[in-house]
Motif scaffolding. Structure first.
Motif: not given
Length: 173
Positions: A5-8, A163-166
């Motif tokens: 959670e901290a990393l995200e 958003p994270r790249k696919t």
């Protein structure tokens, strides 16, 4: 908050209050940095904690000059944790980068804002930067600046994650 959670949820903070960071929080962040993995366990990095406003401002001016600016590259953060690493260790840049990552994540876990500010290498190649190190008894020729971890109380909420790249990860099964 758990590790994932901290990393995200950690984001770079670029706006701080003038409130000082409690020394015990600085010490916890530094401790997290000292537990970063290093090549062959050599522990090549060192951390210089700067909470003295005069020295912090002097380092800010050196950093700004490197990028040909007059703005505060530390965004008003009251604390700067400088990571340097021994040049004679082949993994020193990687080692110092892991220390920086641990400290950035620890600051977030403790409810503080932080950001990696570059140009530490160039800062400590200047006569002024070298003098700061030598004043602490650090051999300026033996160490390379890896990064400045600025830390403080955020003056505004952290933004949402992009958003994270696919195509971030590939699997070979």
């Amino acid at each position: 908050m758990n590790t994932l959670e901290a990393l995200e949820t950690r984001r770079s903070c670029r706006a701080y209050t003038s409130e000082p960071v409690a020394p015990e929080l600085i010490d916890q962040i530094i401790r997290a940095g000292t537990y970063a993995p290093t090549g062959m366990g050599r522990q090549s990095p060192i951390i210089v904690a700067i909470t003295n406003k005069e020295v912090r401002d002097r380092l800010s001016r050196i950093n700004a000059r490197v990028m040909d600016s007059e703005d505060d590259p530390f965004y008003g953060a009251p604390a700067v944790l400088v990571v340097l690493a021994r040049k004679d260790v082949g993994t020193h840049v990687y080692d110092g980068s892991l220390v920086m990552g641990n400290m950035l994540n620890a600051a977030h876990e403790l409810g503080l804002g932080s950001c990696w500010i570059h140009r530490a290498k160039e800062e400590f190649e200047t006569p002024e930067g070298r003098a700061i190190l030598e004043g602490l008894g650090i051999d300026a020729d033996a160490y390379e600046g890896i990064g400045n971890c600025i830390v403080g109380h955020a003056s505004e909420p952290a933004p949402e994650a992009a958003p994270r790249k696919t195509d971030y990860a590939y699997h070979i099964d």
